[in-house]
Design a protein around this motif. Sequence first.
Motif, PDB file in Angstrom:
ATOM      1  N   MET A 519       0.841  -1.190   0.000  1.00 33.82           N
ATOM      2  CA  MET A 519       0.000   0.000   0.000  1.00 33.82           C
ATOM      3  C   MET A 519       0.882   1.248   0.000  1.00 33.82           C
ATOM      4  N   PRO A 520       0.465   2.300  -0.695  1.00 36.00           N
ATOM      5  CA  PRO A 520       1.282   3.523  -0.759  1.00 36.00           C
ATOM      6  C   PRO A 520       1.179   4.328   0.531  1.00 36.00           C
ATOM      7  N   ALA A 521       2.030   5.306   0.654  1.00 33.94           N
ATOM      8  CA  ALA A 521       1.934   6.249   1.772  1.00 33.94           C
ATOM      9  C   ALA A 521       0.833   7.255   1.460  1.00 33.94           C
ATOM     10  N   PHE A 522       0.055   7.606   2.471  1.00 29.80           N
ATOM     11  CA  PHE A 522      -1.030   8.579   2.316  1.00 29.80           C
ATOM     12  C   PHE A 522      -0.601   9.913   2.894  1.00 29.80           C
ATOM     13  N   LYS A 523      -1.118  10.977   2.306  1.00 26.37           N
ATOM     14  CA  LYS A 523      -0.666  12.320   2.664  1.00 26.37           C
ATOM     15  C   LYS A 523      -1.725  13.139   3.384  1.00 26.37           C
ATOM     16  N   THR A 524      -2.961  12.672   3.385  1.00 24.39           N
ATOM     17  CA  THR A 524      -4.036  13.446   4.008  1.00 24.39           C
ATOM     18  C   THR A 524      -4.747  12.586   5.027  1.00 24.39           C
ATOM     19  N   ILE A 525      -4.728  13.025   6.267  1.00 23.85           N
ATOM     20  CA  ILE A 525      -5.432  12.303   7.321  1.00 23.85           C
ATOM     21  C   ILE A 525      -5.920  13.297   8.362  1.00 23.85           C
ATOM     22  N   ASN A 526      -7.123  13.100   8.829  1.00 23.17           N
ATOM     23  CA  ASN A 526      -7.689  13.937   9.876  1.00 23.17           C
ATOM     24  C   ASN A 526      -7.295  13.360  11.231  1.00 23.17           C
ATOM     25  N   ARG A 527      -6.584  14.171  12.015  1.00 16.38           N
ATOM     26  CA  ARG A 527      -6.108  13.681  13.290  1.00 16.38           C
ATOM     27  C   ARG A 527      -7.221  13.766  14.340  1.00 16.38           C
ATOM     28  N   VAL A 528      -7.375  12.670  15.081  1.00 17.78           N
ATOM     29  CA  VAL A 528      -8.294  12.619  16.211  1.00 17.78           C
ATOM     30  C   VAL A 528      -7.508  12.086  17.403  1.00 17.78           C
ATOM     31  N   ASP A 529      -8.070  12.243  18.593  1.00 19.95           N
ATOM     32  CA  ASP A 529      -7.343  11.817  19.782  1.00 19.95           C
ATOM     33  C   ASP A 529      -7.371  10.303  19.946  1.00 19.95           C
ATOM     34  N   THR A 530      -8.469   9.789  20.404  1.00 19.95           N
ATOM     35  CA  THR A 530      -8.597   8.354  20.676  1.00 19.95           C
ATOM     36  C   THR A 530      -9.993   7.887  20.276  1.00 19.95           C
ATOM     37  N   THR A 531     -10.158   6.581  20.328  1.00 20.01           N
ATOM     38  CA  THR A 531     -11.487   6.018  20.090  1.00 20.01           C
ATOM     39  C   THR A 531     -12.292   6.045  21.386  1.00 20.01           C
ATOM     40  N   LYS A 532     -13.596   6.042  21.252  1.00 21.11           N
ATOM     41  CA  LYS A 532     -14.488   6.055  22.409  1.00 21.11           C
ATOM     42  C   LYS A 532     -14.540   4.664  23.055  1.00 21.11           C
ATOM     43  N   PRO A 533     -14.921   4.607  24.321  1.00 20.36           N
ATOM     44  CA  PRO A 533     -15.083   3.290  24.955  1.00 20.36           C
ATOM     45  C   PRO A 533     -16.114   2.445  24.205  1.00 20.36           C
ATOM     46  N   GLY A 534     -15.772   1.201  23.954  1.00 21.62           N
ATOM     47  CA  GLY A 534     -16.661   0.309  23.215  1.00 21.62           C
ATOM     48  C   GLY A 534     -16.442   0.327  21.721  1.00 21.62           C
ATOM     49  N   ALA A 535     -15.728   1.343  21.213  1.00 14.67           N
ATOM     50  CA  ALA A 535     -15.435   1.406  19.778  1.00 14.67           C
ATOM     51  C   ALA A 535     -14.257   0.498  19.447  1.00 14.67           C
ATOM     52  N   ILE A 536     -14.140   0.128  18.188  1.00 19.95           N
ATOM     53  CA  ILE A 536     -13.061  -0.740  17.711  1.00 19.95           C
ATOM     54  C   ILE A 536     -12.110   0.083  16.860  1.00 19.95           C
ATOM     55  N   LEU A 537     -10.859   0.143  17.273  1.00 20.53           N
ATOM     56  CA  LEU A 537      -9.828   0.777  16.463  1.00 20.53           C
ATOM     57  C   LEU A 537      -9.280  -0.285  15.520  1.00 20.53           C
ATOM     58  N   ALA A 538      -9.653  -0.196  14.248  1.00 21.33           N
ATOM     59  CA  ALA A 538      -9.316  -1.246  13.289  1.00 21.33           C
ATOM     60  C   ALA A 538      -7.995  -1.008  12.583  1.00 21.33           C
ATOM     61  N   ALA A 539      -7.608   0.254  12.387  1.00 19.31           N
ATOM     62  CA  ALA A 539      -6.363   0.554  11.670  1.00 19.31           C
ATOM     63  C   ALA A 539      -5.788   1.864  12.183  1.00 19.31           C
ATOM     64  N   GLU A 540      -4.459   1.959  12.068  1.00 21.25           N
ATOM     65  CA  GLU A 540      -3.747   3.163  12.482  1.00 21.25           C
ATOM     66  C   GLU A 540      -2.921   3.678  11.314  1.00 21.25           C
ATOM     67  N   ALA A 541      -2.617   4.992  11.369  1.00 21.10           N
ATOM     68  CA  ALA A 541      -1.729   5.614  10.391  1.00 21.10           C
ATOM     69  C   ALA A 541      -0.442   5.988  11.112  1.00 21.10           C
ATOM     70  N   LYS A 542       0.688   5.435  10.684  1.00 23.28           N
ATOM     71  CA  LYS A 542       1.967   5.667  11.330  1.00 23.28           C
ATOM     72  C   LYS A 542       2.810   6.584  10.441  1.00 23.28           C
ATOM     73  N   SER A 543       3.315   7.628  11.076  1.00 23.12           N
ATOM     74  CA  SER A 543       4.146   8.588  10.348  1.00 23.12           C
ATOM     75  C   SER A 543       5.600   8.147  10.379  1.00 23.12           C
ATOM     76  N   THR A 544       6.465   8.903   9.670  1.00 23.18           N
ATOM     77  CA  THR A 544       7.885   8.571   9.645  1.00 23.18           C
ATOM     78  C   THR A 544       8.531   8.737  11.009  1.00 23.18           C
ATOM     79  N   SER A 545       7.939   9.567  11.851  1.00 30.55           N
ATOM     80  CA  SER A 545       8.464   9.760  13.203  1.00 30.55           C
ATOM     81  C   SER A 545       7.952   8.710  14.178  1.00 30.55           C
TER      82      SER A 545
END
Length: 779
Positions: A519-545
């Motif tokens: 998969m390619p690197a993506f350049k546009t992502i909306n940053r949010v803090d965390t998922t709510k209790p009971g929600a499922i975090l299915a994927a993360e976006a990791k930066s070069t840092s």
Amino acid sequence: MISLAEIQFGAPDWSLFVPVAIITGLGLLVYAYRSLTVQRALSGGAAGLKLLAIAILAITLTEPLWSGTRMAPGTNLFAVLVDDSQSLAIQDPKTGKPRSEQLKQLLASADEQQPEAQARWLIDLEQNFSVRKYSLDSHAHARSDLTHLKFEGTSSNLVTSLNELNQRYQKLPLAGILVLTDGISVNDTSQLKSSVPIYPVPIGHVARSTDLAITNTSVSYSPFEDAPIRILADLSATECQQKQLTAQLIDPAGKVVETITREVSQPEQQFQLRFQVKPEETGVAFYRIKTSVNIPEGGELTLANNQRTLKVDRGRKAHRVLYVSGRPNWEFKFLRRAIHEDEHIQLVGLIRIAQKETKFDFRSRDGEEGNALYRGFDAKNEKDLERYDQPVFVRINTQSPNELKDGFPKTEAELFQYETVIIDDLEAAFFTHDQIELLTRFVSERGGGLVMLGGQESFQQGGYDKTDFKRLLPVYFSHAPNPQISSDVLFQLTRDGWLQPWLRHHKQEQDEQKRLAEMPAFKTINRVDTTKPGAILAAEAKSTSRSSTPAIASQRYGLGRVTAVMIGDLWRWRLQEDSPDPQLYKAWRQLLRWMTTDVLEPVSLQVVESEDASSGTKIKILVRDPEFQKRSDYQVALKITTPDKETLELTAEPLADQPGEYQTLYLPQQSGGFTATATVTAPNGKTQTVTSGWVHAPEIKEFRSAQPDLALLEQLAHDSQGEVVPATKLRQFVNSLDQRKLPVMEEAVTPLWHHPGVLLLVLGCLFGEWSLRRWKGLP
């Protein structure tokens, strides 16, 4: 009469003579034995025997009577319950004949000249009891003759039948129930209510024999492409070692879809087979699983448990999805291409191509209120042209000219016709407060799906953190002043994401790892803090840092589901791919199928088959209007199609205590697949049709085990204070019933002197005394 325990005296006036006679006899014996020259112990024994005989004879002068109780002939009832089900046709491994033959021999007369006569044990039973005869299958059926059973019952409701007899004779003197059965029952002993003594007579012998059986089946549906429908079949092979079993999946047309073979290596072995099928047409279909083992014909215990009929429902028409965007973008372009050939999803687009503007009169001709962009296209309807103070939309793939004519839906009837709504690149100010509440109800009450994509005016960038819309989303917004990440990020599945089938494209983990790495690197992502209790975090976006932020999250909200995709340029994935079946297209299809899988239907049909197959099949129809309010003023007509393609029309009636629920009861007369079609007519005359089906197969429980269930019979006897009666001792048992405690007993009085034991005791005493005297040569 004078009573003493269980002995009564008919001539009590002679009671005074008894001690006189005993004392006189004692004196005479002392005088007679006084002059004898024998040992004292020997003379005492001889005298004692004679004195005992004199005492017994003296007591008989008072006419002693033995008082007790005995069975009242013909007063007590006794039920005979004979199994008439198909399991009796199973071949008995010991005799080599069907179990029904053993049962017929027990019920038939031993006299060959009178074959129609009853068995001797049954004649003996009728001499002392009022016998009630019943046959057993789904219920207990009264019979006048038990010698002409056909053994065609599709199920053995043994415990249910026993409960019926106990209830029927609750106020009558029922002494017991004699049950002739192999013990195979569709219900267990825990359902047995208080009962009179039960006397099971086991039919058949327990012995391991060659048998291949389907013990369980299940059908699971997946909204994804690789395995839309999976069928599991559990098989049990007994005494089939060194043999090969074959299982076939057969479609409704009789065509073999898939064949699986397995080698049997153990005397008792279990198998689980997996079939995958992708029906070409939607709707209800009935498939068959047929199994066999390579042994000579007739070598298997029974063939009745070698096949199953399964219902497969691939669903109805396509699910409708509404895509709403603030501007034309590449995301919708590739999404539309992904869904173009998917028959399960119908994508409707509402694309804003111009925002509303402040209206100035000098921008238009005199008296012109429409947008100049549309000038000249429809001279007859100039008044209907878009206005400057209204946004301009393009509607794509709508079903009617009026659909979405006024932009985003404003009523339940307009919005609730869709099953999922996708919002992309659209600011929160676009929605009115009422429309946000409508979307909330769409998810929580209608059970719809909501997806927000990460366009440049989505999430916090679009001002959603300042509206009630944030309650729906599965994430908390960031408090940072600039929530957007500008550096390249890589897509990675979380631990929970690996467990989500809609996010996986391959069966093997290494193939999935390869896909993620490509998969390619993506350049546009909306940053949010965390998922709510009971929600499922299915994927993360990791930066070069090596910092990470949520990329995909989902949660349940009321009856529906909400998914947030924070990445705003998924289209880059497609630009890098060079494949006729791009992975991005597959990802879009799986996401939308997952979002629409569990959405409520305005009209749904449910088939509930009771554990007791003879109680009928309950058909329920749940009805809601276009606003998804439960309605009980509709008309519901049902059409049942039997396995023989015969049709039967029924009417479902509304339930008084369940708004929106209609119900009817249908009693199937044969085994196989049934189809039910419900036509729901609204008060305004509009109709809607829904179809479902079910498989009526009571023989599944009847043949779940080919061996007689002796443990169940022993438990029935124990719980009811009865006993298991071997077939070889049946007549002996019947003749012993008069010695048992029965509901109705009568008093019986017998003179003790007439009892042979009393006379034998007197003679024995006199003979004993005479023998002792002769032994010593005394006169």
